[in-house]
Design an enzyme around this catalytic site. Structure first.
Site, PDB file in Angstrom:
ATOM      1  CD1 TRP A  20      34.793  18.404  14.287  1.00 48.65           C
ATOM      2  CD2 TRP A  20      35.280  20.399  13.263  1.00 48.65           C
ATOM      3  NE1 TRP A  20      34.618  19.017  12.989  1.00 48.65           N
ATOM      4  CE2 TRP A  20      35.300  20.332  12.633  1.00 48.65           C
ATOM      5  CE3 TRP A  20      35.677  22.276  13.506  1.00 48.65           C
ATOM      6  CZ2 TRP A  20      34.807  20.215  11.250  1.00 48.65           C
ATOM      7  CZ3 TRP A  20      35.299  22.439  12.427  1.00 48.65           C
ATOM      8  CH2 TRP A  20      34.469  22.205  11.471  1.00 48.65           C
ATOM      9  CE  LYS A  63      39.155  16.199   9.987  1.00 48.19           C
ATOM     10  NZ  LYS A  63      39.731  17.583   9.492  1.00 48.19           N
ATOM     11  N   GLY A 121      38.160  17.491   5.806  1.00 45.42           N
ATOM     12  CA  GLY A 121      38.780  18.442   4.989  1.00 45.42           C
ATOM     13  C   GLY A 121      39.154  20.049   5.513  1.00 45.42           C
ATOM     14  CE  LYS A 162      43.471  17.351   9.081  1.00 45.74           C
ATOM     15  NZ  LYS A 162      43.190  17.942  10.138  1.00 45.74           N
ATOM     16  CG  ASP A 166      42.512  19.677   6.531  1.00 45.99           C
ATOM     17  OD1 ASP A 166      42.938  20.601   6.912  1.00 45.99           O
ATOM     18  OD2 ASP A 166      41.247  18.831   6.825  1.00 45.99           O
ATOM     19  CB  SER A 207      47.347  23.432  13.336  1.00 48.06           C
ATOM     20  OG  SER A 207      47.740  21.816  13.219  1.00 48.06           O
ATOM     21  CG  ASN A 243      47.381  16.701  15.077  1.00 47.44           C
ATOM     22  OD1 ASN A 243      47.598  15.845  15.454  1.00 47.44           O
ATOM     23  ND2 ASN A 243      45.967  17.668  14.294  1.00 47.44           N
ATOM     24  CD  GLU A 268      41.648  12.770  17.991  1.00 44.46           C
ATOM     25  OE1 GLU A 268      42.882  11.394  18.677  1.00 44.46           O
ATOM     26  OE2 GLU A 268      40.706  12.658  18.308  1.00 44.46           O
TER      27      GLU A 268
END
Length: 320
Positions: free
Chosen positions: A11, A102, A130, A185, A237, A247, A249, A267
């Site tokens: 990121w 996040k 977002g 999220k 999101d 993703s 997660n 995370e």
């Protein structure tokens, strides 16, 4: 605008690339021994994007901090407090901070902007949250995101300077909601991956509805607006977090229930613990978050946790 992006993982590298692409003077900083920094230093590429010559790479933290008007941070959220102790050694006069991670700090329950103000004092700080994955952005696929801050002037400046045809930014209106929603999220993303791994992907609709509802209740109890959970920071999101192959997660949740290892940072693993502490502190029932925490800590297996969720007493869908 002179910007330094601290952290050059997936990121962080994208943010540096993006801000440079839309015309800013950008330095991408990473630790000299970081595999991400070494790869970028040797090839100027991470397999997803390539840094142009106009984008400067540096492992000198003092140089990166000192030259920037805006300092963007993109590291593991649980490492933020200790990292800021290093940043604090330098002159921060006139500098603003933007957090692109996040999470909620385990042990304290602090939001990330609270950590910044505790360590660095009353510096201007904003969050960038977002939906969107770098893999999509670098291929020209646009998305909508949010910048939020208690500093209205900083928020306006960042939205104006960071917006482009690739990312449409909205002004956030609830910093508590933006931070808690964005962190939570990832926990819902782990739950989604577990459903995929169990072959229960059809339950994602119920997961999205009930997950958003319980996160909204926590945000309201903490002093924010429950409607933030239905915005871009959280529900908006979900596609990127609950469905995308990119993703971390979701992938963690899927591999976890299959008994496989997953080496990328997810995370939500730490965040579920922090959210459980906040749910107890504020007296908010969060059965999905509690179930995820119990599963990742090894207290209960996934099938049993799902059965327990379905065996909960019958109640109204909404309390109004």
């Amino acid at each position: 605008m002179k910007i330094s992006v601290l952290g050059c993982g997936r990121w962080g590298a994208f943010i540096a690339w993006y801000l440079n692409k839309i015309g800013h003077d950008v330095v991408s900083w990473g630790r000299a021994d970081s595999p991400h920094f070494i790869e970028l230093s040797e090839t100027r590429s991470n397999g997803m994007l390539t840094f142009p010559e106009s984008l400067v790479l540096s492992s000198d933290l003092e140089q990166a901090v000192s030259r920037a008007e805006v300092i963007v941070i993109s590291i593991s959220c649980q490492a933020l407090r200790s990292f800021l102790a290093d940043v604090k050694k330098f002159d921060l006069t006139g500098k603003s901070f933007v957090l692109c991670m996040k999470g909620i700090e385990v042990g304290t329950g602090c939001r990330l902007t609270q950590i910044v103000n505790e360590v660095l004092g009353d510096v201007p700080v904003a969050v960038w949250v977002g939906p969107g994955h770098p893999q999509n952005f670098v291929n020209g696929v646009p998305n909508c995101m949010v910048i939020d801050s208690e500093n209205a002037e900083l928020k306006k400046k960042l939205v104006e300077e960071f917006s482009s045809t690739l990312i449409r930014f909205y002004f956030g209106a609830d910093l508590i909601g933006s931070e808690v929603g964005a962190a939570a999220k990832n926990v819902i993303g782990i739950a989604a991956g577990m459903l995929d791994g169990l072959g229960y992907s059809c339950l994602k609709g119920a997961l999205m509805s009930r997950g958003t509802y319980e996160v909204g209740k926590l945000i309201k109890a903490m002093g924010g607006s429950e409607y933030s959970a239905y915005g871009l920071c959280h529900l908006g999101d979900y596609e990127a977090t609950l469905f995308s192959k990119y993703s971390h997660n979701r992938m963690f949740g899927e591999t976890f229930v299959k008994g496989e290892s997953y080496t990328q940072l997810a995370e939500g693993v730490a965040t579920c613990r922090a959210l459980c502490s906040l749910s107890e502190k504020y007296g908010v029932e969060m059965p999905i978050v509690q179930s995820v925490r119990a599963m990742v800590s090894g207290e209960v297996d996934a099938k049993k946790a799902l059965d327990e969720l379905f065996s909960r007493s019958v109640k109204r869908e909404f309390n109004f």
